[in-house]
Structures are given as C-alpha cells and as structure tokens.
Design a protein around this motif. Sequence first.
Motif, PDB file in Angstrom:
ATOM      1  N   MET A  61      -0.209  11.921  42.178  1.00 13.97           N
ATOM      2  CA  MET A  61      -1.532  12.353  42.658  1.00 13.97           C
ATOM      3  C   MET A  61      -1.821  13.731  42.110  1.00 13.97           C
ATOM      4  O   MET A  61      -1.039  14.631  42.255  1.00 13.97           O
ATOM      5  CB  MET A  61      -1.481  12.386  44.186  1.00 13.97           C
ATOM      6  CG  MET A  61      -2.728  12.943  44.806  1.00 13.97           C
ATOM      7  SD  MET A  61      -3.898  11.647  45.166  1.00 13.97           S
ATOM      8  CE  MET A  61      -5.243  12.573  45.807  1.00 13.97           C
ATOM      9  N   LYS A  68      -0.195  25.034  58.615  1.00 14.67           N
ATOM     10  CA  LYS A  68      -0.594  23.858  59.395  1.00 14.67           C
ATOM     11  C   LYS A  68       0.601  23.129  60.000  1.00 14.67           C
ATOM     12  O   LYS A  68       0.588  22.766  61.172  1.00 14.67           O
ATOM     13  CB  LYS A  68      -1.365  22.929  58.468  1.00 14.67           C
ATOM     14  CG  LYS A  68      -1.806  21.690  59.145  1.00 14.67           C
ATOM     15  CD  LYS A  68      -2.647  20.866  58.227  1.00 14.67           C
ATOM     16  CE  LYS A  68      -2.674  19.478  58.820  1.00 14.67           C
ATOM     17  NZ  LYS A  68      -3.611  18.625  58.258  1.00 14.67           N
ATOM     18  N   GLU A  69       1.647  22.953  59.192  1.00 13.59           N
ATOM     19  CA  GLU A  69       2.757  22.162  59.732  1.00 13.59           C
ATOM     20  C   GLU A  69       3.448  22.890  60.889  1.00 13.59           C
ATOM     21  O   GLU A  69       3.750  22.295  61.915  1.00 13.59           O
ATOM     22  CB  GLU A  69       3.756  21.858  58.631  1.00 13.59           C
ATOM     23  CG  GLU A  69       5.002  21.233  59.209  1.00 13.59           C
ATOM     24  CD  GLU A  69       5.789  20.424  58.230  1.00 13.59           C
ATOM     25  OE1 GLU A  69       5.483  20.476  57.027  1.00 13.59           O
ATOM     26  OE2 GLU A  69       6.713  19.744  58.692  1.00 13.59           O
ATOM     27  N   TYR A 125       2.200  25.048  62.894  1.00 11.00           N
ATOM     28  CA  TYR A 125       1.341  25.056  64.067  1.00 11.00           C
ATOM     29  C   TYR A 125       1.382  23.717  64.781  1.00 11.00           C
ATOM     30  O   TYR A 125       1.471  23.652  66.008  1.00 11.00           O
ATOM     31  CB  TYR A 125      -0.087  25.384  63.632  1.00 11.00           C
ATOM     32  CG  TYR A 125      -1.102  25.342  64.750  1.00 11.00           C
ATOM     33  CD1 TYR A 125      -2.035  24.325  64.827  1.00 11.00           C
ATOM     34  CD2 TYR A 125      -1.125  26.337  65.718  1.00 11.00           C
ATOM     35  CE1 TYR A 125      -2.960  24.293  65.849  1.00 11.00           C
ATOM     36  CE2 TYR A 125      -2.052  26.317  66.741  1.00 11.00           C
ATOM     37  CZ  TYR A 125      -2.974  25.284  66.799  1.00 11.00           C
ATOM     38  OH  TYR A 125      -3.890  25.248  67.809  1.00 11.00           O
ATOM     39  N   GLU A 126       1.345  22.634  64.003  1.00 12.54           N
ATOM     40  CA  GLU A 126       1.333  21.322  64.650  1.00 12.54           C
ATOM     41  C   GLU A 126       2.666  21.023  65.298  1.00 12.54           C
ATOM     42  O   GLU A 126       2.732  20.309  66.293  1.00 12.54           O
ATOM     43  CB  GLU A 126       0.968  20.251  63.624  1.00 12.54           C
ATOM     44  CG  GLU A 126      -0.498  20.307  63.261  1.00 12.54           C
ATOM     45  CD  GLU A 126      -0.929  19.203  62.330  1.00 12.54           C
ATOM     46  OE1 GLU A 126      -0.071  18.448  61.866  1.00 12.54           O
ATOM     47  OE2 GLU A 126      -2.124  19.104  62.073  1.00 12.54           O
ATOM     48  N   ARG A 127       3.727  21.544  64.749  1.00 15.43           N
ATOM     49  CA  ARG A 127       5.032  21.294  65.359  1.00 15.43           C
ATOM     50  C   ARG A 127       5.299  22.215  66.534  1.00 15.43           C
ATOM     51  O   ARG A 127       6.095  21.893  67.394  1.00 15.43           O
ATOM     52  CB  ARG A 127       6.132  21.464  64.314  1.00 15.43           C
ATOM     53  CG  ARG A 127       6.167  20.299  63.383  1.00 15.43           C
ATOM     54  CD  ARG A 127       7.403  20.280  62.526  1.00 15.43           C
ATOM     55  NE  ARG A 127       7.372  19.114  61.683  1.00 15.43           N
ATOM     56  CZ  ARG A 127       8.048  17.986  61.940  1.00 15.43           C
ATOM     57  NH1 ARG A 127       8.823  17.907  62.973  1.00 15.43           N
ATOM     58  NH2 ARG A 127       7.930  16.959  61.122  1.00 15.43           N
ATOM     59  N   ALA A 128       4.663  23.389  66.549  1.00 18.69           N
ATOM     60  CA  ALA A 128       4.970  24.344  67.606  1.00 18.69           C
ATOM     61  C   ALA A 128       4.372  23.914  68.940  1.00 18.69           C
ATOM     62  O   ALA A 128       5.003  24.062  69.978  1.00 18.69           O
ATOM     63  CB  ALA A 128       4.447  25.725  67.226  1.00 18.69           C
ATOM     64  N   GLY A 129       3.159  23.405  68.917  1.00 17.85           N
ATOM     65  CA  GLY A 129       2.559  22.954  70.156  1.00 17.85           C
ATOM     66  C   GLY A 129       1.913  24.055  70.973  1.00 17.85           C
ATOM     67  O   GLY A 129       1.658  23.879  72.154  1.00 17.85           O
ATOM     68  N   ASN A 179      12.415  24.772  68.244  1.00 12.71           N
ATOM     69  CA  ASN A 179      12.236  23.636  67.344  1.00 12.71           C
ATOM     70  C   ASN A 179      11.505  23.960  66.062  1.00 12.71           C
ATOM     71  O   ASN A 179      12.019  23.777  64.990  1.00 12.71           O
ATOM     72  CB  ASN A 179      11.488  22.521  68.082  1.00 12.71           C
ATOM     73  CG  ASN A 179      12.326  21.983  69.202  1.00 12.71           C
ATOM     74  OD1 ASN A 179      13.541  22.080  69.160  1.00 12.71           O
ATOM     75  ND2 ASN A 179      11.709  21.447  70.206  1.00 12.71           N
TER      76      ASN A 179
END
Lengths: 357, 250
Positions: free
Chosen positions: A1, A126-127, A129-133, A178
């Motif tokens: 891609m 982004k990653e 932030y999404e994993r931190a919650g 985490n």
Amino acid sequence: MLSLPTPSLYQASKCFVTHGVMSHLDPNQPPSKSKPWSTLTSQDFVNRADLIVPQEAYDAIHAKLVEGRRAPEFKRVVMSLHDILTSEFFVEYIKKGDILMLSEGRRDIDNVFSLESGILALFLDKEAYERAGLVGKPHGVKGRRGLKPRWIVQLDLTNPSMSRGHKGFDRLVYASKNALNASTVWLFCNMASTTPDPDPLSQHFPSGYTCNPRVMRDVSVIIPPLNPQLDSTILGPIEDFESFATEIYEWLSLVRLQSPRIQLGDQIDPYLCRYQIPGPSEQGSKICKISWQGFISPSWAREILVDVISALPSKTWFSFSTTTFSKGMAGDNSECTILRPPGSPGEYIMWEVKAHE
Amino acid sequence: MEAKGKKDQSVAAALLARAHTPDEANRIFTEKIQHRPLFLTPSSPPPSDARAARQREREKKKQQRKKALKPKPLSAAQRRKLGLYDVPREGQKYALFEPLHNLWLGYIREILGGEIYTGGEGAAAKLTSADYHGAGVEVVRSGCVSRVGIKGIVVKDSKFAFDIVTKKNTLKLVPKEGTVFRFEVPAVDARGGSRAPGAEDAKGAAAATPEQHETDRPQNMVFEIHGDQFQFRSADRANKKFRVHFSKKL
C-alpha cells in the motif's frame, strides 16, 4: 500500500514586543500579575537564562546573584510513569511537595509526559491514547489530524480524589501499567526548599546537576543607543519603534551568542557579513554576561529578575532573557527577553517569542 | 384550478403561446391544465360486484392464516420488547458464569491441541471459527477510551457486540467496532522448556502469542482479536474464511 508522507504544517514563531512601565517593586511581595512578570511565570520549563549588564554594575550583581544565591539544581533520572504514581514518590513529592518533571522526546513524535504545578500532561499518539483508556483532548493543528491524530491528557494530581482506590486514579495506574509502561529519561526539579528525608528519588539513582552561572566579563563591545526615541518626525512612530525593537533585539541576541561582530575593533569583510551596529557610536564599552543553563523553574527566573532590579542602581540598563525547551517537531523554543533602557527606572521593553506549538 | 388567479392563468397560457400555435396552445391549456382530471383514488380498481369482493376477502384471509402458520424469526423491536435475550438482574453474577468459563477453557484447549504452545496461523484459523461464549476477555484498546479495561466473561456474542459480565457483577455491552479484545488461555500442563517464537498476524482477525511467565507457572496463551474484523454472529463465523484486511484505524 502506497503511503505518501504525511504533510507537516510549519508555522514560524511569532515575536510580540511590549513597551511599558513597571510598577514599583516591593521585594517582600514580588508581583506576578502585571506584564513582564506574568509572561515570565507563564513559561513552563526554562532551559537557558542570560543576564547582560554593563561592567560597572558587575560587582553588585555578582554579590547578589552568584554568591548570594544558591545555583538551581536539577536531576536526571530513568523512571517509568508507574514509579511516579505509586510509592513514596507520589506522596512526598507530588502531594506534599512542588516539583517539575519533563520526560524525553518531542511532542509531535514521541509520547511525552510533563508534570507542572501538580498537573500531569500526557502527549500521546493515537495508539497509546486508545490503549491507555484516559479521556483527553485533541492536540495539534485541527485540519491536519487526518489518520494520525494526537491527543493530550491532563490530570490534576493534587486533587484529593487522585489517590488509591478512586476510579480516576485507578484508571491512570492501569494505563501506566499497560500502555504507558515504558521507562523514559526524566528531568526533575524540586522547587520546594526542603527535600524529604528518606529521599524516594534515590532508589532510582538520579544523577544530579547544578546550573552554575557562567560569567563572561570585560567584553568590549559597541553599544547601540538603547532608548526608544518615540518622537521622531522622519518616520511614523510605529515603524520607528518596530525598527528600533528589531535592531536592539538583534544586538542583544548577538551578545548572547558571543558573536565577534559586535566587539570593538571587529574588521570583517563586508562581503562575508553586512551587519552593522545601529547608531552612530564607535566607542566601545564593557559589558558582562551571566548565563545559566539547565532545567530551571520559571519562578526562579522571576526571583532573579526581582534581585537584579533591586541590586542595580536605577539608571543602569540591563537585559534578562529566558528560553524554554522546544516542544514541537520544528524545534523552535519560546523565549522572553526584557530590557530596561538606561536612564529610565521603570521603563522596560519586552520581546516575547512564541513558538507555534 | 379556480384558486389560481387570472395572472397565473395568463402565465401558463403565455408560456404555451411561445411554443405552440395559438390553436394548439389553447387546446393544451384547456385539456391539460384547466380541465385536467384529478383522480381521487387513481389506483383503485374499477368498482366490482359484491361477489368478487367476497372472493377477494376469502383469499386474503387464507393467505394470512398460511403466513401465521409459518414460523418467522422475531424482529429486533419484538426481541427488545419481549426481553427474551436479556440476562435477568439475579443472573448477572460473575460466580454463575465461572463454570461456563472453565468449560470454555477446556473446549479451546481441545480445539487447539498442541498449537496452544506454538501459536501461529493454524491456531489463528481455529480460533476464528471458535465460539466465544464463556470466554474470559479484557478490552485492551478502543476508539472509545472508556471501554478500555473492561474485564470479564462473555455472556453473549452477538453480531456487533459482546455482552460481558464483570467481577463486580455488572453486565457490560461492549461494541466490537474499533475495539481490540484480549483473551487468555492457560495451558493445563506446565511444559517447561522451549518458548515458541513470536506472534504472526494471521488472517487479520486474530494475533496469537504464547506467553511463559515463569518456568514453574503454567503457560498462558494470549491472543488479541480486532473487533472490526470480527463483526459476525458466532454461528456464521464457523465456516467463514478470514482474509487480511488493511485497517485504516490502526
């Protein structure tokens, strides 16, 4: 891609010039709300501070600042966010004390954490932030967030609800175990005057540094006229002040850079450098420059300014400037330079350079 | 038609006069505009006699009876109203589902067999067609950040969401979209020794990694499932072939 490189938005830093009068200084109650002082305290972490005074005033300054004051100290330590939030460190330094911390990295690229006046700010991609919650706000230029948005999470750790057992704090600890569990290099500055006795920081083996002032004395330079002439009839008053401000800021920056162009007797081929010191004077005078470099709190910078004003005779000119750490990808830093012109006690000119980030 | 004033009439007539001869314009105006027939019930059939009407009624009743005999699945609104698929308040207890969880662990170990120690594409293929009712799940990454950290046992695996009962005896509905779930399966016999190489991202839906914590503790197989790619009912998933999809959200 095929992935085309994401376009980056660069905006140049902006410089705001203020010309005003400082109110009378009461050493017991240092001002904080009016113009030069509020700008100094609004900076977050100071990296470099420079003071330029004429040589005649050097002795007074030396006695008060270099000998009379303890040089600011900071420490460099390798820790993870989890270590900061748990154990004695959290209770002693964050809840009871007053510290500044900054982690390594650039805010547009890495995950950077900073702790200032009890507020923990996490700059995440982004990653992470999404994993931190943790709930946060979008960070970055609005139109360019695209596929890789960045986020900033701000939490007030001095709030009594930020302690073990409360949901918000538990979520933060979960995130630090985490998603944000990497241990990074931090700069640590303790602004309180006392350190807790079994120092919780010592178990992470910090390396301490002292920002000793570096003094450069007896530098013969040519000084341009430092008083703004506001009643000129040749150019309009605004353009005149703008050109004056630009030239003086340029001269002050060259002094800070220790450039040979401003020194007395400098003979440079005009093909190589076309800089000319503004103003007609050809005689040199001596100045001295004191500089500090490290991880310094802005309140220290304010105290230094108070000391300088009280130590110097009121007709002497001086210039004090502080530079912060750079934040974004472009690496521009914000800066605040204050000049008191000779002969006018309360007057000041302030250049405030704000980086885009 | 009389509601239009004289002015409007003349506008229509004037426009027609531009395009047609005066006779034509007049004819079109009277036939198609002024005296246009308005059908009140345009699609009603021609009025029929009573006999035909009765016959039609009988046919309709027969059709309805036939339809009622055929079993039809409930619509979503009916399902919600009847509340057949809700877990009752007394039933939302974590302890109630723990035996189910143990059954599920046994089932997964049976499916995976030896591949629980090695992971990889074969394990991933089996896991995608497995059933996840009773699985122990933790939400690890999500576009909606408040979902991160939800941990519990799957009670219902529907097409777009997981129903999870947490340790605190609450039932949480977690949509699959934009969310990554992590499942852990401890292997029963602690086989010491070789640790398998790292994960392969097989078929885009599941990434399987075996994890060995310590030599005396049993091994755990940990795998993550991207909910975006997993939005199928568990019955439909059994025979589905999963292909690698490039995900814009990652």
